[in-house]
Design a protein around this motif. Structure first.
Motif, PDB file in Angstrom:
ATOM      1  N   ARG A  15      66.022  41.126  38.893  1.00 57.62           N
ATOM      2  CA  ARG A  15      66.989  40.044  39.116  1.00 57.62           C
ATOM      3  C   ARG A  15      68.325  40.344  38.453  1.00 57.62           C
ATOM      4  NH1 ARG A  15      64.751  34.360  37.880  1.00 57.62           N
ATOM      5  NH2 ARG A  15      66.612  33.729  39.016  1.00 57.62           N
ATOM      6  N   HIS A  16      68.299  41.039  37.339  1.00 56.66           N
ATOM      7  CA  HIS A  16      69.546  41.361  36.651  1.00 56.66           C
ATOM      8  C   HIS A  16      70.347  42.413  37.415  1.00 56.66           C
ATOM      9  CE1 HIS A  16      72.181  41.954  33.086  1.00 56.66           C
ATOM     10  NE2 HIS A  16      72.189  43.211  33.492  1.00 56.66           N
ATOM     11  N   PHE A  17      69.668  43.500  37.765  1.00 55.98           N
ATOM     12  CA  PHE A  17      70.379  44.620  38.397  1.00 55.98           C
ATOM     13  C   PHE A  17      70.432  44.524  39.916  1.00 55.98           C
ATOM     14  CE2 PHE A  17      69.154  46.741  34.331  1.00 55.98           C
ATOM     15  CZ  PHE A  17      70.441  47.022  33.906  1.00 55.98           C
ATOM     16  N   ARG A  18      69.601  43.670  40.502  1.00 58.72           N
ATOM     17  CA  ARG A  18      69.472  43.593  41.959  1.00 58.72           C
ATOM     18  C   ARG A  18      69.154  44.970  42.544  1.00 58.72           C
ATOM     19  NH1 ARG A  18      71.966  38.245  43.295  1.00 58.72           N
ATOM     20  NH2 ARG A  18      72.679  37.538  41.270  1.00 58.72           N
ATOM     21  N   GLU A  19      68.136  45.552  41.962  1.00 53.30           N
ATOM     22  CA  GLU A  19      67.698  46.893  42.342  1.00 53.30           C
ATOM     23  C   GLU A  19      66.173  46.895  42.331  1.00 53.30           C
ATOM     24  OE1 GLU A  19      69.350  49.911  42.713  1.00 53.30           O
ATOM     25  OE2 GLU A  19      71.199  48.782  42.721  1.00 53.30           O
ATOM     26  N   ALA A  20      65.573  47.798  43.080  1.00 55.46           N
ATOM     27  CA  ALA A  20      64.142  48.017  42.926  1.00 55.46           C
ATOM     28  C   ALA A  20      63.947  48.777  41.618  1.00 55.46           C
ATOM     29  CB  ALA A  20      63.616  48.835  44.093  1.00 55.46           C
ATOM     30  N   ILE A  21      63.024  48.335  40.786  1.00 57.88           N
ATOM     31  CA  ILE A  21      62.828  48.964  39.487  1.00 57.88           C
ATOM     32  C   ILE A  21      61.393  49.476  39.404  1.00 57.88           C
ATOM     33  CG2 ILE A  21      62.795  48.594  36.985  1.00 57.88           C
ATOM     34  CD1 ILE A  21      65.549  48.014  37.788  1.00 57.88           C
ATOM     35  N   PRO A  22      61.193  50.773  39.193  1.00 57.28           N
ATOM     36  CA  PRO A  22      59.822  51.274  39.103  1.00 57.28           C
ATOM     37  C   PRO A  22      59.242  51.075  37.702  1.00 57.28           C
ATOM     38  CG  PRO A  22      61.385  53.103  38.984  1.00 57.28           C
ATOM     39  CD  PRO A  22      62.201  51.854  39.113  1.00 57.28           C
ATOM     40  N   LEU A  23      58.239  50.222  37.577  1.00 61.36           N
ATOM     41  CA  LEU A  23      57.521  50.048  36.307  1.00 61.36           C
ATOM     42  C   LEU A  23      56.040  50.035  36.625  1.00 61.36           C
ATOM     43  CD1 LEU A  23      59.341  47.074  34.458  1.00 61.36           C
ATOM     44  CD2 LEU A  23      59.795  49.505  34.211  1.00 61.36           C
ATOM     45  N   ALA A  24      55.233  50.579  35.719  1.00 53.81           N
ATOM     46  CA  ALA A  24      53.791  50.588  35.966  1.00 53.81           C
ATOM     47  C   ALA A  24      53.046  50.056  34.749  1.00 53.81           C
ATOM     48  CB  ALA A  24      53.334  52.007  36.287  1.00 53.81           C
ATOM     49  N   THR A  25      51.774  49.739  34.951  1.00 50.40           N
ATOM     50  CA  THR A  25      50.979  49.159  33.873  1.00 50.40           C
ATOM     51  C   THR A  25      49.608  49.825  33.793  1.00 50.40           C
ATOM     52  OG1 THR A  25      49.867  47.150  33.099  1.00 50.40           O
ATOM     53  CG2 THR A  25      50.228  47.332  35.457  1.00 50.40           C
ATOM     54  N   THR A  26      49.042  49.841  32.578  1.00 52.28           N
ATOM     55  CA  THR A  26      47.673  50.340  32.458  1.00 52.28           C
ATOM     56  C   THR A  26      46.664  49.249  32.787  1.00 52.28           C
ATOM     57  OG1 THR A  26      47.590  49.816  30.094  1.00 52.28           O
ATOM     58  CG2 THR A  26      48.292  52.043  30.688  1.00 52.28           C
ATOM     59  N   ALA A  27      47.165  48.039  33.051  1.00 54.18           N
ATOM     60  CA  ALA A  27      46.326  46.940  33.523  1.00 54.18           C
ATOM     61  C   ALA A  27      45.095  46.696  32.663  1.00 54.18           C
ATOM     62  CB  ALA A  27      45.938  47.165  34.991  1.00 54.18           C
ATOM     63  N   MET A  28      45.319  46.460  31.384  1.00 51.08           N
ATOM     64  CA  MET A  28      44.195  46.204  30.488  1.00 51.08           C
ATOM     65  C   MET A  28      43.596  44.822  30.769  1.00 51.08           C
ATOM     66  SD  MET A  28      43.924  48.874  28.604  1.00 51.08           S
ATOM     67  CE  MET A  28      43.061  48.398  27.116  1.00 51.08           C
ATOM     68  N   THR A  29      42.281  44.742  30.677  1.00 49.06           N
ATOM     69  CA  THR A  29      41.617  43.452  30.827  1.00 49.06           C
ATOM     70  C   THR A  29      40.999  43.097  29.486  1.00 49.06           C
ATOM     71  OG1 THR A  29      39.513  44.462  31.362  1.00 49.06           O
ATOM     72  CG2 THR A  29      41.004  44.002  33.198  1.00 49.06           C
ATOM     73  N   GLU A  30      40.381  41.944  29.438  1.00 48.13           N
ATOM     74  CA  GLU A  30      39.753  41.512  28.200  1.00 48.13           C
ATOM     75  C   GLU A  30      38.732  42.555  27.737  1.00 48.13           C
ATOM     76  OE1 GLU A  30      37.955  37.725  28.611  1.00 48.13           O
ATOM     77  OE2 GLU A  30      38.047  37.326  26.466  1.00 48.13           O
ATOM     78  N   VAL A  31      37.931  43.011  28.677  1.00 49.27           N
ATOM     79  CA  VAL A  31      36.864  43.946  28.325  1.00 49.27           C
ATOM     80  C   VAL A  31      37.421  45.304  27.895  1.00 49.27           C
ATOM     81  CG1 VAL A  31      34.830  45.163  29.188  1.00 49.27           C
ATOM     82  CG2 VAL A  31      35.263  42.798  29.874  1.00 49.27           C
ATOM     83  N   THR A  32      38.342  45.838  28.685  1.00 52.31           N
ATOM     84  CA  THR A  32      38.868  47.163  28.328  1.00 52.31           C
ATOM     85  C   THR A  32      39.655  47.103  27.025  1.00 52.31           C
ATOM     86  OG1 THR A  32      40.785  46.823  29.763  1.00 52.31           O
ATOM     87  CG2 THR A  32      38.962  48.073  30.670  1.00 52.31           C
ATOM     88  N   THR A  33      40.236  45.947  26.720  1.00 53.52           N
ATOM     89  CA  THR A  33      40.949  45.821  25.454  1.00 53.52           C
ATOM     90  C   THR A  33      39.984  46.020  24.299  1.00 53.52           C
ATOM     91  OG1 THR A  33      42.508  44.269  26.415  1.00 53.52           O
ATOM     92  CG2 THR A  33      42.386  44.327  24.025  1.00 53.52           C
ATOM     93  N   ILE A  34      38.854  45.380  24.407  1.00 58.91           N
ATOM     94  CA  ILE A  34      37.886  45.473  23.321  1.00 58.91           C
ATOM     95  C   ILE A  34      37.310  46.890  23.221  1.00 58.91           C
ATOM     96  CG2 ILE A  34      35.636  44.618  22.536  1.00 58.91           C
ATOM     97  CD1 ILE A  34      36.657  41.880  23.846  1.00 58.91           C
ATOM     98  N   LEU A  35      37.074  47.494  24.379  1.00 61.12           N
ATOM     99  CA  LEU A  35      36.524  48.853  24.368  1.00 61.12           C
ATOM    100  C   LEU A  35      37.547  49.910  23.975  1.00 61.12           C
ATOM    101  CD1 LEU A  35      34.450  48.711  27.664  1.00 61.12           C
ATOM    102  CD2 LEU A  35      33.622  48.444  25.310  1.00 61.12           C
ATOM    103  N   GLY A  36      38.809  49.589  24.132  1.00 61.45           N
ATOM    104  CA  GLY A  36      39.860  50.577  23.859  1.00 61.45           C
ATOM    105  C   GLY A  36      40.449  51.068  25.166  1.00 61.45           C
TER     106      GLY A  36
END
Ligand code: SF4
Lengths: 468, 444
Positions: free
Chosen positions: B54-75
Motif C-alpha cells: 500500500r505504501h509503494f503501490r508495487e508488488a512486493i515479494p515476501l515469503a514466510t516459513t509459516a510456523m504453526t503452533e506445533v512446529t513452533t514447539i518442535l522447532g
C-alpha cells in the motif's frame, strides 16, 4: 472461551460449513484444515481473521496483546465504515517488551485495560491474544474476567493467536467470542416479527448502507448487524431476531449454526451482489419470515428497482458486452461476483475455487460454462498465465493482486476488503458497472503498452525528408 | 541537550512504530534478486506485505516459513528448510534474506545451528547466500530492524567474484542508505555521487526495486537493487559514507572487515548538510585522480547551480516557515534530519515523538522528545502549526485542526512514495516548497 485443541478441531470441522460435507467421504475437505506451506503461503493469520470480523464494531476498543508486529503493522487499515463512533479505528496494543516475555505479560495487559477504560470509556473491549503471548502462556481469560468485574465493562477475550491457523479460522474464533460473551447479554427495546440479523457483512466501503434502505422499504427490520457498522449493544440482543442472514460468507457460519441451536433462529445464506442475488435475497427473507403482504411488498420493490436499474445500466451493458475477465477471489464471493458480472453481460473466463466449498464449486461450474477455467491454486504467475491464455480483458481480484495485473499492463478491479466503492445492492451494481467501464476503457492502456518510437526498429524516422 | 522520556503507559494507543522484521525486510528489498523470508507464523508476513504494497503501490515479494503452533514447539528447522527449497524452486532467487520474528525468537530457535545443518544437507545450495538477521518484534522498531539487516548484509561473506572485474574505471564508494531515505532519495544520491566520477555501491538500493517502474516480466523476487556481484565488490570501496546515524554499526563492520574508513552523515537535507556531503565526495574523487593528494576538489557545475537555487528557495520560503511551531512524530533518524532543517529555517520544533532509542535523540533541536505513540503526539501537539508524521496521523490532525505533512511509513493516502525525493539541494527545495505551500494555502 478457553482455547483448547478440541475447540479448534471443532471449529475446523464446523458442520455448518460445506467444506466438511464432501460427498461420499467421511471427514473434511482440505480447504479448512490445510496447513500453510513454508515458502509458498501468502495468507493472513487467525488474529488477522478475528480482527476482520470484530473490528467493524464501531464503539468498542480493540486491544491487541502482543509485540508490535501484530497491531503496529496493521491498525487503522481496515475498510469498514462507521455511521457514528470511531473508537474501532484506533490502534491499541500492549506492545510487549522482552521483560514482559520473561516475567509474563498479564500485569501489563490488566493495566493496559484500565488505561483504556479511564481515558476512552468504551462500552466494551475486545482483547486479542497473539502468537507470542499465547506461547508464553498468558491467561487471557483470567485477566479479562478479573477486569470485567473490576471495571464493570465487558472485557472480551478473543483467543486468536496467529499460529493456530488461517484467517478463516480466525473469523470463527471471533464468532465464538461473540457467542460466548456478547450475544444474549441484553434485550432489545422492542421486537417485531420482521427482525433479522445480518451476519458476515462488514460494511466495507459502506456497502451495508446500500441495502438497509431496501429492507426498510419492504418492512424488514435489521435488528443486529454482525458486525459492519454495529454498536456493541446491538450485538448483545441479536438472539431476539427471527432469522439470521449470512452474507457472502462461510466465515461466521458457526454463529448461524450455534444460534439456531441455542435460540432456535434459522439461518439462510445470501449475497447482495448482482440483480439476481439481491432479488433472491429479498424473496428468501420474505418467504422465511413474512406474510403475504411482505412478500407482495418485496415483489413491488424488486419490480421498481430492476426497472430503474435496466435504464441506468443500458449504456454500460452496451459497452461491457462480452468483455472477458479473470476473477480471483475467495469462497462465496466468486460466484456472487460472477452472477453480478453476467448481469452486465460480461464473461468470466476463469475463476478461483481455492477457498470454495463443494456447493460453491458446483455453482461456479454452472456459471462458468464448459469453456471456463476453474483455478484450484493460484499465485501471481499462474494468474498472469491464465489471463494470457484466455485473452482476458481484465483481472478482478483482491488488492494484493492489484500490482500483479497493473505491472502486466492489464486493467484491474479490486473486489476485496480495502476497496473504496460499495458494490452491494441495486445501486452497487451500477457502481460496479461504472468501475468496470472506467477500468476497461481508460485511455491509459494504450500508452502503457506502447513502445517508444526508438523501439520500433522497422519504422522510418518521420523527419527523414525534412532534414538536410 | 534534548531530554528523552519514555511514556509510562502499559498500552500503546495508535502506535507510531512498525516492527523490526518489517524494517529488515525493507532493507533486504534493496538487493537484486532477493526474497525476504520471515521465520515466523504467516500473518506477520501478510501484514508486512500489505503495508509495503500500500505504501509503494508495487508488488512486493515476501515469503514466510509459516510456523504453526506445533512446529513452533518442535522447532523451526524443517519449516526453514522447506521454505528455502520451495523458494529456490519457485522464484530462483540470487539471495535469500532470512529474518526472525517475535514468535521464533521467544521460542529460541538456534538459527546458527539450523542454518549450518541445512547447509550440510544441501550442498547444491552452496551458490546461494543466505543473509541472516535476528529481529525479535519486541525489541525496537522498523529503523532498528532495517539497521540490523544492513549490518548483516555487509557482514555476510559472498565469496570472491568470478573473473577480474576489479578494474572498473571508476573508483567505488560504499553508501549505506539508512531507513530515513526513500527510493527517490537514493536515486538522487546515486546521481550526485556519479556526477563526481565515482561509482556508488548503495546498500540497500531501494531505487531499483520499489521505485515504481514497469518491467517486462512478472517478478517473484526483487527486479532491481544491489546485485550479488556488486556485493562481492564491497571490499574495493575507497570509503564508506553512512547516511543516518543508525548506519553506524554497518559502517563499523565494513571497517573491521575490509579496513574501509567511513564517515557518518546523520542527515542529507539543508544547505550545510548537503554542502558537507558534496565536499566529502569532492575530496574522495580528488584523491583518486591524484596520487600525491594534491588537493583539487571540483564541484560539478550542476550542483553549484542547484545550491544557488536552494539559497533562493530558502529566501522565498522563510517568510512562511519562520516562527512556525511544528510537531513531529518520526523514527529517530528521520526526526533528526527533518527537525534540524526546520530549525535552520527559523521554525520552532514544538515537540518530537519517536519510536525507539538512538544516541542521536540527545542532539535534537528541541528540549524534549518522547519515545511513544500517536496518542502522546495528540496530547502535546495542540498549539502547533503543523504536524509531520505518517498517514496514521490524519485523524488526530483533523481532530486538532492542524495541517498534516506526511513522512515515514506507512503513507497510504499519497501517491508517488517510490519516487519522492527530499534530500540533496533539489530535495531540500522540494521540502521547503511543500511546507511553504501548506502555510500559503492556510493563509498564514
Ligand atoms: S502471525 Fe502471530 S505474531 Fe504474526 S501477526 Fe499474526 S498473531 Fe501476530
Amino acid at each position: 472461551m478457553k482455547l483448547t485443541k478440541g475447540k479448534i478441531a471443532d471449529l475446523l470441522n464446523e458442520p455448518g460449513c460445506e467444506h466438511n460435507h464432501k460427498k461420499g467421504q467421511q471427514g473434511k475437505n482440505k480447504a479448512c484444515t490445510q496447513q500453510a506451506k513454508p515458502g509458498a503461503a501468502q495468507g493472513g493469520c487467525a488474529f488477522d481473521g478475528a480482527s476482520i470480523a470484530l473490528v467493524p464494531i464501531t464503539d468498542a476498543a480493540h486491544l491487541v496483546h502482543g509485540p508490535i508486529a501484530c497491531a503496529g503493522n496493521s491498525w487503522g487499515s481496515r475498510g469498514s465504515l462507521s455511521s457514528d463512533a470511531t473508537t474501532y479505528k484506533m490502534g491499541f496494543t500492549t506492545d510487549i517488551s522482552e521483560n514482559d516475555i520473561i516475567f509474563g505479560g498479564e500485569k501489563r495487559l490488566y493495566k493496559g485495560i484500565s488505561q483504556i477504560i479511564k481515558r476512552y470509556d468504551p462500552p466494551a473491549i475486545f482483547v486479542y491474544s497473539t502468537c507470542v503471548t499465547a506461547l508464553i502462556g498468558d491467561d487471557l481469560d483470567a485477566v479479562c474476567e478479573a477486569a470485567t468485574k473490576k471495571f464493570e465493562t465487558p472485557i472480551i477475550p478473543v483467543n486468536s493467536p496467529g499460529f493456530v491457523g488461517s484467517k478463516n479460522l480466525g473469523n470463527r474464533l471471533a464468532g465464538e467470542s461473540l457467542l460466548d460473551y456478547v450475544v444474549g447479554t441484553a434485550e432489545p427495546e422492542y421486537t417485531t416479527p420482521y427482525d433479522i440479523n445480518l451476519i458476515g457483512e462488514y460494511n466495507v466501503a459502506g456497502e451495508v448502507w446500500s441495502v438497509l434502505p431496501l429492507f426498510e422499504k419492504v418492512g424488514i427490520r435489521v435488528l443486529s448487524k454482525i458486525t459492519g457498522d454495529a454498536t456493541f449493544e446491538e450485538i448483545r440482543y441479536a438472539h431476539r431476531a427471527k432469522l439470521n442472514v449470512m452474507i457472502c460468507s462461510k466465515a461466521l457460519i458457526n454463529m448461524g449454526r450455534k444460534m439456531e441451536e441455542r435460540y432456535g433462529i434459522p439461518y439462510i445464506e445470501e449475497s447482495f451482489y448482482g440483480v439476481e442475488d439481491m432479488n433472491r435475497c429479498l424473496r428468501n427473507i420474505a418467504q422465511k419470515i413474512g406474510d403475504e403482504a411482505l412478500q407482495q411488498r418485496v415483489e413491488t420493490v424488486i419490480a421498481e428497482e430492476t426497472a430503474k436499474l435496466d435504464i441506468a445500466l443500458a449504456p454500460y451493458r452496451a459497452r461491457l458486452k462480452d468483455k472477458k475477465m479473470v476473477l480471483y477471489t475467495g469462497g462465496v464471493k466468486s460466484w456472487s461476483v460472477m452472477s453480478a458480472a453476467q448481469d452486465l453481460g460480461m464473461k468470466v473466463v476463469a475463476t478461483s475455487t481455492k477457498k470454495s466449498t463443494e456447493e460453491d464449486k458446483a455453482k461456479i461450474k454452472k456459471l462458468l460454462g464448459k469453456d471456463g477455467i476453474a483455478l484450484a491454486k493460484g499465485n501471481a504467475k499462474e494468474i498472469l498465465r491464465v489471463i494470457a491464455k484466455t485473452k482476458a480483458d481484465m483481472l478482478v481480484a483482491g488488492g494484493r493482486n492489484q500490482y500483479t495485473a497493473l505491472k502486466a499492463r492489464i486493467p484491474f478491479l479490486d473486489i476485496n476488503q480495502e476497496r473504496h466503492t460499495p458494490y452491494a445492492g441495486y445501486v452497487g451494481l451500477i457502481e460496479m458497472a461504472k468501475e468496470f467501464d472506467r477500468a476497461l476503457h481508460s485511455p491509459i492502456w494504450q500508452q502503457v503498452r506502447q513502445p517508444a518510437p526508438w523501439e520500433k526498429v522497422a519504422s522510418s524516422p518521420a523527419l527523414k525528408d525534412s532534414l538536410p | 541537550m534534548t531530554t528523552i522520556t519514555r511514556n509510562k503507559k502499559s498500552v500503546a494507543v495508535n502506535p507510531l512504530k512498525q516492527s523490526p522484521p518489517l524494517g529488515a525486510a525493507l532493507a533486504f528489498l534493496g538487493l537484486k534478486g532477493i526474497v525476504p523470508l520471515f521465520h515466523g507464523s504467516q500473518g506477520c508476513t501478510a501484514f508486512a506485505k500489505v503495508l509495503l504494497v500500500r505504501h509503494f503501490r508495487e508488488a512486493i515479494p515476501l515469503a514466510t516459513t509459516a510456523m504453526t503452533e506445533v512446529t513452533t514447539i518442535l522447532g523451526g528447522e524443517e519449516n526453514i528448510e522447506q521454505a528455502i527449497l520451495t523458494l529456490v524452486e519457485s522464484a530462483k532467487p540470487d539471495l535469500i534474506g532470512l529474518l526472525t520474528t517475535g514468535l521464533t525468537e521467544t521460542r529460541g530457535d538456534d538459527m546458527d545451528a539450523i542454518l549450518k545443518s541445512i547447509r550440510q544437507r544441501h550442498p547444491e545450495l552452496d551458490y546461494l547466500p543466505i543473509i541472516f538477521v535476528s529481529t525479535p518484534d519486541y525489541k525496537g522498531a522498523l529503523q532498528d530492524g532495517y539497521a540490523a539487516a544492513v549490518n548483516s548484509i555487509v557482514a555476510t561473506d559472498y565469496g570472491t567474484p568470478v573473473g577480474a572485474i576489479r578494474e572498473s574505471p571508476l573508483q567505488q564508494v560504499t553508501i549505506l542508505a539508512g531507513s530515513l531515505l526513500s527510493p527517490g532519495d537514493v536515486e538522487e544520491i546515486k546521481e550526485i555521487v556519479e556526477a563526481f566520477g565515482l561509482n556508488p555501491l548503495v546498500i540497500p538500493d531501494l531505487s531499483g526495486s520499489v521505485d515504481g517502474h514497469l518491467d517486462d516480466d512478472y517478478n517473484s523476487k526483487t527486479p532491481g537493487g544491489t546485485s550479488l556481484s556488486q556485493l562481492q565488490q564491497l571490499e574495493r570501496s575507497l570509503f564508506t559514507i553512512a547516511i543516518g546515524e543508525s548506519m553506524r554499526l554497518g559502517a563499523e563492520t565494513l571497517k573491521q572487515k575490509f579496513g574501509t574508513n567511513y564517515q557518518i552523515l546523520p542527515r542529507l537535507t539543508g544547505l550545510g548538510a548537503v554542502d558537507k556531503f558534496l565536499w566529502l565526495l569532492a575530496q574522495i574523487s580528488s584523491y583518486k585522480t591524484n596520487d600525491n593528494w594534491q588537493f583539487l576538489p571540483q564541484i560539478p557545475e550542476k550542483y553549484q547551480r542547484q545550491r544557488r537555487q536552494l539559497q533562493d528557495a530558502i529566501l522565498d520560503t522563510h517568510f512562511y516557515l519562520g516562527g512556525k511551531k511544528v510537531s513531529l512524530a518520526l523514527e529517530p533518524d528521520l526526526l533528526y534530519q527533518t527537525s534540524w532543517l526546520l530549525k535552520e529555517m527559523g521554525a520552532e520544533v514544538h515537540t518530537g515523538v519517536t519510536t525507539t532509542k538512538s544516541p542521536i535523540l540527545k542532539e535534537l533541536p528541541c528540549d524534549k522528545v518522547t519515545i511513544g505513540d500517536l496518542e502522546d503526539l495528540e496530547d502535546i501537539a495542540p498549539g502547533s502549526d503543523l504536524i509531520i508524521t505518517n498517514s496514521q496521523g490524519k485523524s488526530l490532525a483533523d481532530k486538532l485542526h492542524i495541517p498534516l505533512y506526511r513522512m515515514g511509513y506507512p503513507i497510504y493516502d499519497r501517491l508517488g512514495n517510490g519516487s519522492r525525493c527530499l534530500v540533496g539541494y533539489r530535495g531540500t527545495m522540494q521540502f521547503l516548497f511543500d511546507i511553504g505551500n501548506i502555510f500559503i494555502e492556510l493563509g498564514h
